[in-house]
Design a protein around this motif. Sequence first.
Motif, PDB file in Angstrom:
ATOM      1  N   ALA A 209      -2.931  -0.828  -2.801  1.00 21.66           N
ATOM      2  CA  ALA A 209      -2.459   0.335  -2.047  1.00 21.66           C
ATOM      3  C   ALA A 209      -2.833   0.209  -0.569  1.00 21.66           C
ATOM      4  O   ALA A 209      -2.003   0.455   0.313  1.00 21.66           O
ATOM      5  N   ARG A 240       5.633   1.977  -4.812  1.00 22.03           N
ATOM      6  CA  ARG A 240       4.425   2.270  -4.031  1.00 22.03           C
ATOM      7  C   ARG A 240       4.789   2.627  -2.588  1.00 22.03           C
ATOM      8  O   ARG A 240       4.225   3.545  -1.993  1.00 22.03           O
ATOM      9  N   GLN A 418      -0.523   7.260  -2.599  1.00 22.34           N
ATOM     10  CA  GLN A 418      -1.080   5.902  -2.538  1.00 22.34           C
ATOM     11  C   GLN A 418      -1.507   5.528  -1.122  1.00 22.34           C
ATOM     12  O   GLN A 418      -1.217   4.444  -0.626  1.00 22.34           O
TER      13      GLN A 418
END
Length: 425
Positions: A209, A240, A418
């Motif tokens: 992340a 993500r 994230q």
Amino acid sequence: MNPEVLEELGYRPGRELLEAQVLAAMMIVPAWVKLCDLQTTDFTGKNQRIYGAIVTLFEDGGDTDGASVWAEVGGGRDFAEHISSVLLTIPTGFNFPHYQEKLKKKLLEEKQVYEAERLSQRIKTGVDPAEASEEMRERIKAETERLRPETRDEPTFTETVVEILRQIKNEETILAQITGVAWFDRILKGMMPSDMTILAARPSNGKTALTLQILAEASRRNIRSIFFSKEMTQAKLVIRLLQYLSFEDVGRLLRGSKDPELKQAALSVADEAKAISANIHVISEKISGEDFIRREIEKAVTKGATLMAFDYIQLLTGKGRNRNEEVGLISTAIKNILKDTGIPGIVLSQMNRGVEHDNRRPRLSDLRESGNLEQDADNVCFLHREKDNIGEHTIFLVSKGRDIGTGFCKLRFDGKSQRFSEITN
């Protein structure tokens, strides 16, 4: 470098490319001209005139950038295109000594081949073999001494002070690369060319992340990167990225959610995601050793990449006799590749379980499976979860900083988006 990319630039792997890299480094960082001990005859074709122009401009106190060199050689479209292709052979002028040494080595190899062929021809014409061989050895010795002198006068400390001040005055210092993640840039003081930064953590503590956050913010600054991800597929990295940009858990959409608000959140950042992804070259399959990594990085560098990330080093297989040796060889290989290309790299690593068992902050010995990681790295950083009077948070800890020292900051991780943010109080 990848042969197809070199062909597009008009180069063949070999001397012509090495000449271009040396010239490019001196045009990017003029201070290298003073340290160049090559001769005009060491270059070929247009490169001879470019080298002469660079030296003349430097001695006259002028700029050595591409435009100035083009004007000095007399202009013209052919030289404009050639100088542009020369500058594209390297991403930074930081590694001039490396490029110069490679060119010198190539020049010596060519000299030895030439002299061997010349010796053969002279013997055929009736020259005494012993006499001709001795003359050949003397010529090779002279060339070796010119290109690789055994001793070189070291400048005095005062001379070095004067040179550094001159570079600062003329703004010739090497600038660190700023990623755009404020707290990361502040603690690491930017990423210097060729620096290898280890980012280590236990599983699910945010290594990937944070790396994607750094690459995304760097992309906003028009910094191109290459991301080797054996940990995640491209599809998962896209989710993500959408989470990061939208501040929403849009990953639920791929798990069956029909939430219209999540759908709208994902689509609302579509243009931004496309723009950011254009600067991030992801390789998520068939990552298979040093040669593959070197080839892909060099290919990306020729297309403008100036930052590399690898997720994560323990997933890569090598040729070691055991796992520790394997990871060590991979670590050294990545370090050498960064040095050769002159770009900084973030290398993700797992940690041993000792941190969790001992309930303490991580230390360098916690890097998993290889002491080489600690030795090769310029910086070693850890992500570690802990609790104190402000509650549970993540510590970003720099345990080794070759030029920056050590330090830490406290971060808050938002799982929905994230992303990490600094706890400023």
